[in-house]
Design an enzyme around this catalytic site. Structure first.
Site, PDB file in Angstrom:
ATOM      1  N   ASP A  43       0.814  -1.225   0.000  1.00  0.00           N
ATOM      2  CA  ASP A  43       0.000   0.000   0.000  1.00  0.00           C
ATOM      3  C   ASP A  43       0.843   1.267   0.000  1.00  0.00           C
ATOM      4  OD1 ASP A  43      -2.292  -1.698   0.314  1.00  0.00           O
ATOM      5  OD2 ASP A  43      -1.801  -1.817   2.445  1.00  0.00           O
TER       6      ASP A  43
ATOM      7  N   LYS B 141       1.801   2.220  -5.083  1.00  0.00           N
ATOM      8  CA  LYS B 141       2.434   1.697  -6.303  1.00  0.00           C
ATOM      9  C   LYS B 141       1.604   2.011  -7.542  1.00  0.00           C
ATOM     10  CE  LYS B 141       2.960  -2.579  -4.568  1.00  0.00           C
ATOM     11  NZ  LYS B 141       2.863  -2.415  -3.109  1.00  0.00           N
TER      12      LYS B 141
ATOM     13  N   GLY C 195      -4.283  -4.852  -4.742  1.00  0.00           N
ATOM     14  CA  GLY C 195      -5.297  -3.954  -5.293  1.00  0.00           C
ATOM     15  C   GLY C 195      -4.651  -2.683  -5.783  1.00  0.00           C
ATOM     16  N   HIS C 196      -4.766  -2.422  -7.067  1.00  0.00           N
ATOM     17  CA  HIS C 196      -4.229  -1.181  -7.630  1.00  0.00           C
ATOM     18  C   HIS C 196      -5.375  -0.372  -8.223  1.00  0.00           C
ATOM     19  CE1 HIS C 196       0.046  -2.970  -8.394  1.00  0.00           C
ATOM     20  NE2 HIS C 196      -0.226  -2.785  -7.134  1.00  0.00           N
TER      21      HIS C 196
ATOM     22  N   GLN D 275       2.152  -6.237  -2.972  1.00  0.00           N
ATOM     23  CA  GLN D 275       2.482  -6.210  -1.540  1.00  0.00           C
ATOM     24  C   GLN D 275       3.794  -5.432  -1.312  1.00  0.00           C
ATOM     25  OE1 GLN D 275       1.674  -9.780  -2.721  1.00  0.00           O
ATOM     26  NE2 GLN D 275      -0.366  -8.969  -2.570  1.00  0.00           N
TER      27      GLN D 275
HETATM   28  P1  IMP Z   1      -2.518 -12.911   2.381  1.00  0.00           P
HETATM   29  O1  IMP Z   1      -1.576 -12.412   1.318  1.00  0.00           O
HETATM   30  O2  IMP Z   1      -3.940 -12.728   2.023  1.00  0.00           O
HETATM   31  O3  IMP Z   1      -2.182 -14.298   2.822  1.00  0.00           O
HETATM   32  O4  IMP Z   1      -2.286 -11.988   3.692  1.00  0.00           O
HETATM   33  C1  IMP Z   1      -1.101 -12.034   4.463  1.00  0.00           C
HETATM   34  C2  IMP Z   1      -0.729 -10.656   4.992  1.00  0.00           C
HETATM   35  O5  IMP Z   1      -0.359  -9.817   3.903  1.00  0.00           O
HETATM   36  C3  IMP Z   1      -1.850  -9.929   5.716  1.00  0.00           C
HETATM   37  O6  IMP Z   1      -1.292  -9.149   6.746  1.00  0.00           O
HETATM   38  C4  IMP Z   1      -2.425  -9.018   4.653  1.00  0.00           C
HETATM   39  O7  IMP Z   1      -3.062  -7.885   5.208  1.00  0.00           O
HETATM   40  C5  IMP Z   1      -1.167  -8.634   3.906  1.00  0.00           C
HETATM   41  N1  IMP Z   1      -1.402  -8.270   2.512  1.00  0.00           N
HETATM   42  C6  IMP Z   1      -1.668  -9.098   1.474  1.00  0.00           C
HETATM   43  N2  IMP Z   1      -1.807  -8.399   0.332  1.00  0.00           N
HETATM   44  C7  IMP Z   1      -1.612  -7.118   0.646  1.00  0.00           C
HETATM   45  C8  IMP Z   1      -1.580  -5.905  -0.121  1.00  0.00           C
HETATM   46  O8  IMP Z   1      -1.768  -5.894  -1.354  1.00  0.00           O
HETATM   47  N3  IMP Z   1      -1.337  -4.762   0.579  1.00  0.00           N
HETATM   48  C9  IMP Z   1      -1.087  -4.754   1.907  1.00  0.00           C
HETATM   49  N4  IMP Z   1      -1.083  -5.857   2.663  1.00  0.00           N
HETATM   50  C10 IMP Z   1      -1.352  -7.031   2.040  1.00  0.00           C
END
Ligand code: IMP
Length: 430
Positions: free
Chosen positions: A13, A16, A40-41, A224
């Site tokens: 977040d 990007k 999410g973009h 991420q």
């Molecule tokens: P998962 O990727 O859904 O398994 O989540 C694992 C961790 O990564 C959690 O803390 C989510 O909030 C975080 N996370 C996953 N994708 C994103 C993203 O695109 N932005 C910020 N945090 C993310």
């Protein structure tokens, strides 16, 4: 000619979307290489808002090739929905502009269910995942029982692969008192959509090799952030993929020397969604203010993001781990009204000062930030496009940050608008 990888240098977040959009306007090929629809973009182009989760950002621009690499986990139904959503806004999406690696692994409904079951059962130990099935899908990949895009080609093969993966899942489901997952239903559901997915399927490594020979400019689009990397992040509170720049090579099948410049997107403060250590977190009014001014709500799950001061120790660490060449500093304007601004320059751990975040989670939870305090600039920076026009205290803050993280700040973003950027160095033009 340079190929550029864009990576988040914090917990995701970092903003990007805007930077990737600007770079994808210059690139010929835009490639996702890890993660899935947990990302999410949001892109705003000519007044139209596009919300992308799995599709690379190049998809909304004409004459660009978008690639979903083998390192991505693909929920085929989520992908088809996203394609329909984008098409409804007048964008062409077809095999001429979208390629999916035949070896990409699928996220299936039992992965999503497993993600939910485990998060719900974990109580205080939950990770705070996006509940999209990302972790369970990557587990099946390394467990060598996953269903890949290419498995959709033959019913016989799919049947056999489903048997293998369901043997594993059903054993766990039984143990947790959940219903057994039936093979025939998922098989027929997959066979129904197979042609819609297979028409995009190609050997991505080969296509990228061709594009490299044609001297096309390639943008590798990370999702991420490095602190969520499964090896280098705040494990176990991480995602299940490698988010570092090196993953662009393994997640597509090109050598590491195909990536000529790594741009780290870095917010002027810090945020995190989900659970886990966050040394500079602000649980006070200032943290609240940052969240409101920065509109810090998750794009995918709408969860409130935790906010805190800029953690120089962590960003310096992620820069080294990922080999970042330059930083795009985002959301500077969110700090405009603060009286004073802090940068974390070291941690205190059990009476000693340390200059890095240790790998053990109990130590990560114990470290106390040591701050350097800066005077706020108390005037608007929103929309500024030249470094000289920034208030003096903002210049001092940026220069101190640059010196501390030992890396050049190559651009500064002063609002969500595309043109509101102070451009110091264009990675594609070096
Ligand atoms: P998962 O990727 O859904 O398994 O989540 C694992 C961790 O990564 C959690 O803390 C989510 O909030 C975080 N996370 C996953 N994708 C994103 C993203 O695109 N932005 C910020 N945090 C993310």
């Amino acid at each position: 000619m340079k190929n550029v990888a864009v990576i988040g240098s914090q917990w995701g977040d970092e903003g990007k979307g805007k930077i990737v959009d600007w770079l994808s306007s210059q690139a010929d090929v835009v490639v996702r290489f890890q993660g899935g629809h947990n990302a999410g973009h949001t892109l705003v182009i000519d007044g139209v808002t596009y919300k992308l989760r799995l599709l690379p950002s190049g998809i909304v621009r004409k004459n660009k090739i978008s690639i979903i690499g083998n390192g991505v986990v693909v929920d085929p139904w989520a992908l088809l929905d996203e394609i329909e959503e984008i098409k409804s806004k007048g964008i062409n999406v077809g095999p001429d502009n979208l390629i999916i690696a035949e070896s990409a692994n699928l996220i299936l409904p039992f992965h999503r269910e497993m993600d939910e079951i485990r998060e719900d059962a974990a109580g205080k130990a939950k990770i705070g995942t996006t509940r999209r099935g990302i972790g369970p899908a990557y587990e099946d990949k390394v467990g060598r029982r996953s269903i890949r895009v290419m498995d959709l080609v033959s019913e016989k093969n799919l049947d056999h692969r489903l048997e293998t993966v369901l043997m594993h899942h059903n054993a766990i489901r039984k143990g947790l008192g959940k219903q057994i997952y039936q093979k025939d239903k998922i098989k027929s559901d997959l066979l129904k959509i197979a042609p819609k997915i297979l028409k995009f399927s190609k050997p991505v490594w080969k296509k990228i090799d061709e594009y490299k020979s044609q001297k096309k400019k390639i943008l590798f689009e990370g999702a991420q952030g490095i602190l969520l990397d499964v090896d280098h992040g705040t494990y176990p509170f991480v995602t299940s993929s490698n988010t570092v720049a090196g993953a662009a090579a393994t997640g597509t099948g090109c050598g590491p020397n195909s990536i000529n410049y790594v741009l780290g997107i870095t917010k002027a403060y810090t945020t995190r969604v989900g659970e886990g250590p966050f040394p500079t977190e602000l649980k006070d009014k200032i943290g609240e203010e940052l969240g409101i001014r920065g509109n810090e709500f998750g794009t995918v799950t709408s969860r409130k993001r935790r906010c805190g001061w800029f953690d120089g120790v962590l960003v310096r660490q992620t820069i080294k781990i990922s080999g970042i060449d330059g930083i795009a500093l985002t959301k500077l304007d969110v700090l405009d009204e603060l009286d004073e601004i802090k940068i974390c320059i070291a941690y205190e751990l059990e009476g000693s000062q340390i200059d890095y975040l240790p790998a053990a989670v109990d130590e990560q939870l114990k470290v106390k930030p040591v701050y350097k305090i800066f005077k706020g600039w108390k005037s608007p920076t929103k929309g500024i496009q030249k470094f000289e026009q920034l208030p003096d205290n903002a210049k001092i803050y940026i220069k101190a940050l640059e010196k501390f993280i030992e890396t050049k700040i190559s651009s500064i973003s002063t609002s969500p608008e595309r043109n509101d950027t102070i451009l110091i160095e264009d990675p594609f033009k070096l």
